[in-house]
Enzyme design. Sequence first.
Site, PDB file in Angstrom:
ATOM      1  N   HIS A 123       6.136   6.275  -9.802  1.00  0.00           N
ATOM      2  CA  HIS A 123       4.911   6.895  -9.272  1.00  0.00           C
ATOM      3  C   HIS A 123       4.286   7.939 -10.203  1.00  0.00           C
ATOM      4  CE1 HIS A 123       5.629   4.613  -5.775  1.00  0.00           C
ATOM      5  NE2 HIS A 123       6.338   5.457  -5.065  1.00  0.00           N
TER       6      HIS A 123
ATOM      7  N   ARG B 126       7.737   1.509 -10.167  1.00  0.00           N
ATOM      8  CA  ARG B 126       8.689   1.814 -11.238  1.00  0.00           C
ATOM      9  C   ARG B 126       8.379   1.137 -12.574  1.00  0.00           C
ATOM     10  NH1 ARG B 126      11.207   1.861  -6.471  1.00  0.00           N
ATOM     11  NH2 ARG B 126      12.639   3.590  -6.084  1.00  0.00           N
TER      12      ARG B 126
ATOM     13  N   HIS C 252      -0.151   6.172  -0.928  1.00  0.00           N
ATOM     14  CA  HIS C 252       1.225   6.140  -0.428  1.00  0.00           C
ATOM     15  C   HIS C 252       1.336   6.690   0.997  1.00  0.00           C
ATOM     16  CE1 HIS C 252       5.605   6.251  -0.719  1.00  0.00           C
ATOM     17  NE2 HIS C 252       5.515   5.633  -1.875  1.00  0.00           N
TER      18      HIS C 252
ATOM     19  N   GLU D  61       1.624  -0.414   0.127  1.00  0.00           N
ATOM     20  CA  GLU D  61       0.988   0.094  -1.092  1.00  0.00           C
ATOM     21  C   GLU D  61       0.381  -1.064  -1.881  1.00  0.00           C
ATOM     22  OE1 GLU D  61       4.221   2.417  -3.067  1.00  0.00           O
ATOM     23  OE2 GLU D  61       5.135   2.192  -1.115  1.00  0.00           O
TER      24      GLU D  61
ATOM     25  N   ASP E 259      11.961  -2.591   0.496  1.00  0.00           N
ATOM     26  CA  ASP E 259      11.344  -1.741  -0.531  1.00  0.00           C
ATOM     27  C   ASP E 259      10.990  -2.681  -1.676  1.00  0.00           C
ATOM     28  OD1 ASP E 259      10.440   0.348  -2.001  1.00  0.00           O
ATOM     29  OD2 ASP E 259      12.362   1.378  -2.225  1.00  0.00           O
TER      30      ASP E 259
END
Length: 368
Positions: free
Chosen positions: A124, A99, A198, A333, A268
Amino acid sequence: MKKYAKYLFPIFLFSTNAYAKEDISFGKLANGQEAFLYTLKNNKNTEIKITNYGGIVTSIILPDKKGNISDIVLGFDNLQEYVKNSPYFGSIVGRYGNRIAKGVFHLNGKTYKLATNNGVNHLHGGKVGFDKVIWNAKKFESKEGKGLELNYTSKDGEEGYPGNLKINVKYVLTDNNELKIYYQANTDKTTIINPTNHSYFNLFGSGDILSNKLMINANYYTPIDSVSITTGKLEKVAGTPFDFRKPKYIGKNINDKNTQLSYGKGYDHNFVLNGKIGKLKLAATVTESKSGRKMEMYTTEPGLQFYSGNFLDGSFKGKNEQVYKNRYGFCLEAQHYPDSPNKPSFPTTVLKPNQTYKQLTIYKFGLM
Ligand code: BGC
């Protein structure tokens, strides 16, 4: 072979790509562009399929401890499903993976406004990121193994980013059972860049991932606010659910009462990897005891986003009719920290015309 010869011939004539008989059409986009599906195999019975639409790794087929094979990544059977609505299954994301707050950043006294596609934020790469375009593709063989080389030129102004950016991604499958991903990029104007892969993994091959055991080589992580933007602080993992320094079931603390976990609806978050930026280092290991499968991840990047598939909600029907329910896959990631362009204390993601962006990330598969 004979049966297909008449179809292969025109493809061969009009393309510089080196096709093998297992490399097939993956369908066409609405604008007529055709996507292909390429297969890489090694001497360990590992088979990886990649499409040049979004550079998506569509399957990784691996034997378990008994020799039975399963596909350990989430994805779809056909191109249309990927185009319609994919939560970035297997894709190369960019220019900026993760982000950027409100889609705004400043560079050399100029303000840049990027496409916003995650509430008010940029995620992304925006509305049509690297995951939604056709890359030029060419298979190759090197002393490391069998590979697929992908090239894409992102035009000046695409999704709001400055500079024509040429990006090259090489996937290589080695006989050591590693999937190596090399990234390289150049720009003609100062810009920002943070590409990643991803893939959603599930080492058992189905069901939820809560009993996959994870180690992350990080003493710190970057906490987020309620819309998943990093606060700019680094926080110690010690004494928190984010402590994965010793292998731990993903499910062990995922439902703990914790503000950070509630913001992410689970994990996350970006972890600050121990080791040096630009130096290949162990980032994470994952094991799954029923299958006996193991995965190690190495990267030159400073950060690692661990996403526990919190937004999977059963609405995606994937390969072989599998319904992907909550936490059926996890992503690891390799990246720079989220919102780095607006966080001066984070390592820089700026790329200048006289520089070359480079990243190497390796997923190494094996048995426990
Ligand atoms: C992000 C999640 C996001 C997901 C999209 C992850 O990389 O961290 O917040 O929902 O990608 O599928």
